[in-house]
Design a protein around this motif. Sequence first.
Motif, PDB file in Angstrom:
ATOM      1  N   LEU A   2       0.745  -1.309  -0.058  1.00  0.00           N
ATOM      2  CA  LEU A   2      -0.147  -0.008   0.071  1.00  0.00           C
ATOM      3  C   LEU A   2       0.658   1.188   0.037  1.00  0.00           C
ATOM      4  O   LEU A   2       2.051   1.223   0.472  1.00  0.00           O
ATOM      5  CB  LEU A   2      -0.871  -0.091   1.278  1.00  0.00           C
ATOM      6  N   ASP A   3       0.453   2.305  -0.622  1.00  0.00           N
ATOM      7  CA  ASP A   3       1.121   3.667  -0.564  1.00  0.00           C
ATOM      8  C   ASP A   3       0.895   4.237   0.833  1.00  0.00           C
ATOM      9  O   ASP A   3       0.192   4.033   1.613  1.00  0.00           O
ATOM     10  CB  ASP A   3       0.753   4.503  -1.765  1.00  0.00           C
ATOM     11  N   GLN A   4       1.667   5.355   0.924  1.00  0.00           N
ATOM     12  CA  GLN A   4       1.840   5.944   2.220  1.00  0.00           C
ATOM     13  C   GLN A   4       0.572   6.618   2.804  1.00  0.00           C
ATOM     14  O   GLN A   4       0.401   6.417   3.939  1.00  0.00           O
ATOM     15  CB  GLN A   4       3.034   6.953   1.942  1.00  0.00           C
ATOM     16  N   ARG A   5      -0.191   6.828   1.778  1.00  0.00           N
ATOM     17  CA  ARG A   5      -1.450   7.353   2.393  1.00  0.00           C
ATOM     18  C   ARG A   5      -2.335   6.510   3.321  1.00  0.00           C
ATOM     19  O   ARG A   5      -3.133   6.968   3.991  1.00  0.00           O
ATOM     20  CB  ARG A   5      -2.091   7.852   1.117  1.00  0.00           C
ATOM     21  N   TYR A   6      -2.189   5.306   2.722  1.00  0.00           N
ATOM     22  CA  TYR A   6      -2.909   4.241   3.362  1.00  0.00           C
ATOM     23  C   TYR A   6      -2.397   4.084   4.976  1.00  0.00           C
ATOM     24  O   TYR A   6      -3.031   4.132   5.967  1.00  0.00           O
ATOM     25  CB  TYR A   6      -2.957   3.089   2.732  1.00  0.00           C
ATOM     26  N   ILE A   7      -1.198   4.077   4.975  1.00  0.00           N
ATOM     27  CA  ILE A   7      -0.430   3.831   6.070  1.00  0.00           C
ATOM     28  C   ILE A   7      -0.795   5.144   7.128  1.00  0.00           C
ATOM     29  O   ILE A   7      -0.989   5.140   8.403  1.00  0.00           O
ATOM     30  CB  ILE A   7       1.139   4.036   6.107  1.00  0.00           C
ATOM     31  N   THR A   8      -0.659   6.395   6.434  1.00  0.00           N
ATOM     32  CA  THR A   8      -1.026   7.591   7.392  1.00  0.00           C
ATOM     33  C   THR A   8      -2.357   7.547   7.676  1.00  0.00           C
ATOM     34  O   THR A   8      -2.803   7.826   8.990  1.00  0.00           O
ATOM     35  CB  THR A   8      -0.798   8.849   6.252  1.00  0.00           C
ATOM     36  N   PHE A   9      -3.326   6.952   6.865  1.00  0.00           N
ATOM     37  CA  PHE A   9      -4.878   6.881   7.433  1.00  0.00           C
ATOM     38  C   PHE A   9      -4.843   6.035   8.547  1.00  0.00           C
ATOM     39  O   PHE A   9      -5.580   6.122   9.496  1.00  0.00           O
ATOM     40  CB  PHE A   9      -5.699   6.643   6.337  1.00  0.00           C
ATOM     41  N   LYS A  10      -4.245   4.803   8.454  1.00  0.00           N
ATOM     42  CA  LYS A  10      -4.197   3.805   9.512  1.00  0.00           C
ATOM     43  C   LYS A  10      -3.877   4.561  10.846  1.00  0.00           C
ATOM     44  O   LYS A  10      -4.565   4.260  11.785  1.00  0.00           O
ATOM     45  CB  LYS A  10      -3.585   2.603   9.050  1.00  0.00           C
ATOM     46  N   ILE A  11      -2.670   5.041  10.933  1.00  0.00           N
ATOM     47  CA  ILE A  11      -2.202   5.796  12.151  1.00  0.00           C
ATOM     48  C   ILE A  11      -3.224   6.733  12.731  1.00  0.00           C
ATOM     49  O   ILE A  11      -3.411   6.744  13.937  1.00  0.00           O
ATOM     50  CB  ILE A  11      -0.839   6.275  12.065  1.00  0.00           C
ATOM     51  N   LEU A  12      -3.797   7.608  11.538  1.00  0.00           N
ATOM     52  CA  LEU A  12      -4.834   8.700  12.202  1.00  0.00           C
ATOM     53  C   LEU A  12      -5.862   7.914  12.768  1.00  0.00           C
ATOM     54  O   LEU A  12      -6.714   8.421  13.831  1.00  0.00           O
ATOM     55  CB  LEU A  12      -5.123   9.283  10.857  1.00  0.00           C
ATOM     56  N   ASN A  15      -5.122   6.783  16.460  1.00  0.00           N
ATOM     57  CA  ASN A  15      -4.994   8.060  17.302  1.00  0.00           C
ATOM     58  C   ASN A  15      -5.895   9.268  17.316  1.00  0.00           C
ATOM     59  O   ASN A  15      -5.817   9.968  18.358  1.00  0.00           O
ATOM     60  CB  ASN A  15      -3.429   8.659  17.549  1.00  0.00           C
ATOM     61  N   LYS A  16      -6.561   9.110  16.233  1.00  0.00           N
ATOM     62  CA  LYS A  16      -7.645  10.187  15.892  1.00  0.00           C
ATOM     63  C   LYS A  16      -7.096  11.585  16.376  1.00  0.00           C
ATOM     64  O   LYS A  16      -7.575  12.577  17.007  1.00  0.00           O
ATOM     65  CB  LYS A  16      -9.009  10.137  17.006  1.00  0.00           C
ATOM     66  N   SER A  17      -5.768  11.945  15.694  1.00  0.00           N
ATOM     67  CA  SER A  17      -5.219  13.239  15.937  1.00  0.00           C
ATOM     68  C   SER A  17      -4.386  13.336  14.749  1.00  0.00           C
ATOM     69  O   SER A  17      -3.495  12.745  14.667  1.00  0.00           O
ATOM     70  CB  SER A  17      -4.619  13.310  17.199  1.00  0.00           C
ATOM     71  N   TYR A  18      -4.733  14.502  14.026  1.00  0.00           N
ATOM     72  CA  TYR A  18      -3.586  15.095  12.884  1.00  0.00           C
ATOM     73  C   TYR A  18      -2.331  15.352  13.503  1.00  0.00           C
ATOM     74  O   TYR A  18      -1.332  15.201  13.057  1.00  0.00           O
ATOM     75  CB  TYR A  18      -4.297  16.408  12.423  1.00  0.00           C
ATOM     76  N   THR A  19      -2.313  16.153  14.810  1.00  0.00           N
ATOM     77  CA  THR A  19      -1.106  16.509  15.334  1.00  0.00           C
ATOM     78  C   THR A  19      -0.142  15.188  15.771  1.00  0.00           C
ATOM     79  O   THR A  19       0.881  15.229  15.462  1.00  0.00           O
ATOM     80  CB  THR A  19      -1.531  17.202  16.669  1.00  0.00           C
ATOM     81  N   LYS A  20      -1.025  14.317  16.567  1.00  0.00           N
ATOM     82  CA  LYS A  20      -0.128  13.109  16.955  1.00  0.00           C
ATOM     83  C   LYS A  20       0.215  12.236  15.620  1.00  0.00           C
ATOM     84  O   LYS A  20       1.638  11.744  15.696  1.00  0.00           O
ATOM     85  CB  LYS A  20      -1.107  12.303  17.864  1.00  0.00           C
ATOM     86  N   THR A  21      -0.736  12.076  14.653  1.00  0.00           N
ATOM     87  CA  THR A  21      -0.131  11.546  13.361  1.00  0.00           C
ATOM     88  C   THR A  21       1.092  12.122  12.836  1.00  0.00           C
ATOM     89  O   THR A  21       2.048  11.353  12.432  1.00  0.00           O
ATOM     90  CB  THR A  21      -1.243  11.385  12.474  1.00  0.00           C
ATOM     91  N   ALA A  22       1.039  13.264  12.636  1.00  0.00           N
ATOM     92  CA  ALA A  22       2.355  14.109  12.212  1.00  0.00           C
ATOM     93  C   ALA A  22       3.669  13.899  12.790  1.00  0.00           C
ATOM     94  O   ALA A  22       4.640  13.465  12.326  1.00  0.00           O
ATOM     95  CB  ALA A  22       2.051  15.587  11.913  1.00  0.00           C
ATOM     96  N   LYS A  23       3.476  13.866  14.118  1.00  0.00           N
ATOM     97  CA  LYS A  23       4.495  13.727  14.990  1.00  0.00           C
ATOM     98  C   LYS A  23       5.235  12.183  14.820  1.00  0.00           C
ATOM     99  O   LYS A  23       6.258  11.976  14.615  1.00  0.00           O
ATOM    100  CB  LYS A  23       4.105  14.050  16.270  1.00  0.00           C
ATOM    101  N   GLN A  24       4.387  11.265  14.853  1.00  0.00           N
ATOM    102  CA  GLN A  24       4.334   9.944  14.645  1.00  0.00           C
ATOM    103  C   GLN A  24       5.367   9.471  13.400  1.00  0.00           C
ATOM    104  O   GLN A  24       6.189   8.592  13.332  1.00  0.00           O
ATOM    105  CB  GLN A  24       3.233   9.015  14.771  1.00  0.00           C
ATOM    106  N   LEU A  25       4.801  10.151  12.265  1.00  0.00           N
ATOM    107  CA  LEU A  25       5.171   9.979  10.956  1.00  0.00           C
ATOM    108  C   LEU A  25       6.422  11.060  10.572  1.00  0.00           C
ATOM    109  O   LEU A  25       6.829  11.012   9.470  1.00  0.00           O
ATOM    110  CB  LEU A  25       4.163  10.056   9.767  1.00  0.00           C
ATOM    111  N   PHE A  26       6.683  12.041  11.565  1.00  0.00           N
ATOM    112  CA  PHE A  26       7.726  12.968  11.384  1.00  0.00           C
ATOM    113  C   PHE A  26       7.614  13.748  10.223  1.00  0.00           C
ATOM    114  O   PHE A  26       8.356  14.133   9.233  1.00  0.00           O
ATOM    115  CB  PHE A  26       9.373  12.187  11.222  1.00  0.00           C
ATOM    116  N   ILE A  27       6.353  14.368   9.949  1.00  0.00           N
ATOM    117  CA  ILE A  27       5.817  15.183   8.795  1.00  0.00           C
ATOM    118  C   ILE A  27       4.912  16.156   9.317  1.00  0.00           C
ATOM    119  O   ILE A  27       4.810  16.107  10.609  1.00  0.00           O
ATOM    120  CB  ILE A  27       5.201  14.196   7.778  1.00  0.00           C
ATOM    121  N   THR A  28       4.632  17.119   8.616  1.00  0.00           N
ATOM    122  CA  THR A  28       3.846  18.215   9.065  1.00  0.00           C
ATOM    123  C   THR A  28       2.511  17.963   9.272  1.00  0.00           C
ATOM    124  O   THR A  28       1.910  16.998   8.346  1.00  0.00           O
ATOM    125  CB  THR A  28       4.055  19.463   8.102  1.00  0.00           C
ATOM    126  N   GLN A  29       1.474  18.595   9.936  1.00  0.00           N
ATOM    127  CA  GLN A  29      -0.037  18.362  10.215  1.00  0.00           C
ATOM    128  C   GLN A  29      -0.363  18.721   8.710  1.00  0.00           C
ATOM    129  O   GLN A  29      -1.449  17.873   8.367  1.00  0.00           O
ATOM    130  CB  GLN A  29      -0.432  19.246  11.301  1.00  0.00           C
TER     131      GLN A  29
END
Length: 290
Positions: A2-12, A15-29
């Motif tokens: 799967l491409d990265q968008r799916y991984i990002t969505f799974k993490i989101l 944790n149900k937080s854009y901020t926490k997801t960004a920190k976990q993936l080391f990217i911006t919100q």
Amino acid sequence: MLDQRYITFKILSENKSYTKTAKQLFITQPAVTQQIKSLEKDLNLQLVSYKQPYLNITEDGIKLAEFINNINIQSDKFIHELKDHPKQRNLVFGSTRSVALFMTPAIITNIENQFKNIECVVTNTDKILKMIDHGDLDFAILEGNFDKDKYSYHVIKEEQFICVTSVHNPITKYKEVRIQQLLKENLLLREVGSGTRFIFANWLESLNITENDFNKVININEPTVINHLLEDDLGVSFMYKSLAKDEINSGKLKEIHVKGLDIIRPINLVAIKSNYFNDLLKLIKNNDTH
């Protein structure tokens, strides 16, 4: 893969937080937001519902997150399967405490020559299902309730659910008793979260009775300890017949026939949906585990 968008969505979704997801993936919100919107556009589905300060995952989003989790787990197992010699693989499976005593020895005996190492995790139904969801178990033996749409499963055997007490308990003189006659007794129960506890609580609820209606409730997370306490005439308990078979046959415990207690429960071999090792699960199912 799967491409990265799916991984990002799974993490989101976890944790149900854009901020926490960004920190976990080391990217911006904003990058997280952009990926989620791009995925929703490509799928033509709403995956996230956001009303400050709450972020909710839609029904379609929950299904997608479960699918992504399944794919990730299966991919890892498939890669290990390709790399390892068939008999160099490790196997980790789970079992609830009730069925571990009379089923897991036969299962291990039947499959031990197919794996380098085998580990059996024994705990309650709730914890086992979470471990399956996280990919920590290849399969599990369960007698408790689970979402049959979410998991692959095979029925291994069926077990009778009975009431048991000491042979010295005066209640054993009756051929059949009503549940109300047992309320004066101490009730020995498995811990909250166990499959047998759930079955018993549901049956009581159908009779408009609760555990607290008994004289005293004693919670114990080990079936063997419950049997020892029953032998000491400490009260009554409800369990699968196989758990007390030896004690009943040896004359230490006796089954109490309770009017209306007619429960037969399936023992299931459970794994993540569409499991890559489905052939192995069928092999275990077809082996004699009685």
